[in-house]
Design a protein around this motif. Structure first.
Motif, mmCIF file in Angstrom:
data_model
loop_
_atom_site.group_PDB
_atom_site.id
_atom_site.type_symbol
_atom_site.label_atom_id
_atom_site.label_comp_id
_atom_site.label_asym_id
_atom_site.label_seq_id
_atom_site.Cartn_x
_atom_site.Cartn_y
_atom_site.Cartn_z
ATOM 1 N N ARG A 115 -17.200 4.873 6.357
ATOM 2 C CA ARG A 115 -16.969 4.589 7.775
ATOM 3 C C ARG A 115 -17.707 3.321 8.205
ATOM 4 N NH1 ARG A 115 -18.170 9.357 10.353
ATOM 5 N NH2 ARG A 115 -15.983 9.863 10.510
ATOM 6 N N GLU A 116 -18.962 3.239 7.831
ATOM 7 C CA GLU A 116 -19.798 2.093 8.200
ATOM 8 C C GLU A 116 -19.182 0.772 7.720
ATOM 9 O OE1 GLU A 116 -24.106 0.459 6.642
ATOM 10 O OE2 GLU A 116 -23.741 2.624 6.621
ATOM 11 N N PHE A 117 -18.800 0.710 6.457
ATOM 12 C CA PHE A 117 -18.251 -0.528 5.907
ATOM 13 C C PHE A 117 -16.830 -0.786 6.399
ATOM 14 C CE2 PHE A 117 -21.696 0.334 2.880
ATOM 15 C CZ PHE A 117 -22.346 -0.899 2.930
ATOM 16 N N ARG A 118 -16.045 0.271 6.604
ATOM 17 C CA ARG A 118 -14.681 0.118 7.145
ATOM 18 C C ARG A 118 -14.736 -0.493 8.527
ATOM 19 N NH1 ARG A 118 -12.115 3.014 10.731
ATOM 20 N NH2 ARG A 118 -13.418 4.877 10.554
ATOM 21 N N LYS A 119 -15.659 -0.007 9.357
ATOM 22 C CA LYS A 119 -15.772 -0.522 10.724
ATOM 23 C C LYS A 119 -16.248 -1.972 10.752
ATOM 24 C CE LYS A 119 -16.041 3.678 13.372
ATOM 25 N NZ LYS A 119 -16.693 4.358 14.477
ATOM 26 N N GLN A 120 -17.106 -2.342 9.802
ATOM 27 C CA GLN A 120 -17.553 -3.738 9.726
ATOM 28 C C GLN A 120 -16.374 -4.672 9.486
ATOM 29 O OE1 GLN A 120 -20.657 -4.259 6.826
ATOM 30 N NE2 GLN A 120 -22.088 -2.940 7.919
ATOM 31 N N LEU A 121 -15.383 -4.191 8.738
ATOM 32 C CA LEU A 121 -14.188 -4.991 8.465
ATOM 33 C C LEU A 121 -13.110 -4.804 9.531
ATOM 34 C CD1 LEU A 121 -13.909 -4.474 4.602
ATOM 35 C CD2 LEU A 121 -14.725 -6.493 5.830
ATOM 36 N N LYS A 122 -13.423 -4.007 10.555
ATOM 37 C CA LYS A 122 -12.502 -3.738 11.669
ATOM 38 C C LYS A 122 -11.166 -3.167 11.189
ATOM 39 C CE LYS A 122 -14.631 -6.831 14.826
ATOM 40 N NZ LYS A 122 -15.261 -8.033 14.807
#
Length: 63
Positions: A6-13
């Protein structure tokens, strides 16, 4: 195993749907991984890490 997807997915929007489509799985699978209710196969873990551009050891942490 703890997931940081979730954390990395959100960083990539990216949405869960977008990530799922890229990895060839359902949105429900991504949701389950993000909520630590499903441990992905080794193949899916590696595909996810490669797509997100981080080492698999940073994406999934053994507790």
């Amino acid at each position: 195993m703890k997931s940081r997807v979730r954390e990395f997915r959100k960083q990539l929007k990216l949405t869960q749907d977008q990530l799922a489509q890229e990895l060839g799985v359902t949105r429900q699978t991504i949701n389950a991984i993000e909520n630590n209710k499903y441990n992905p196969t080794l193949e899916l873990a590696i595909k996810t890490a490669r797509f997100l551009g981080i080492p698999v050891e940073q994406l999934f942490i053994l507790d």
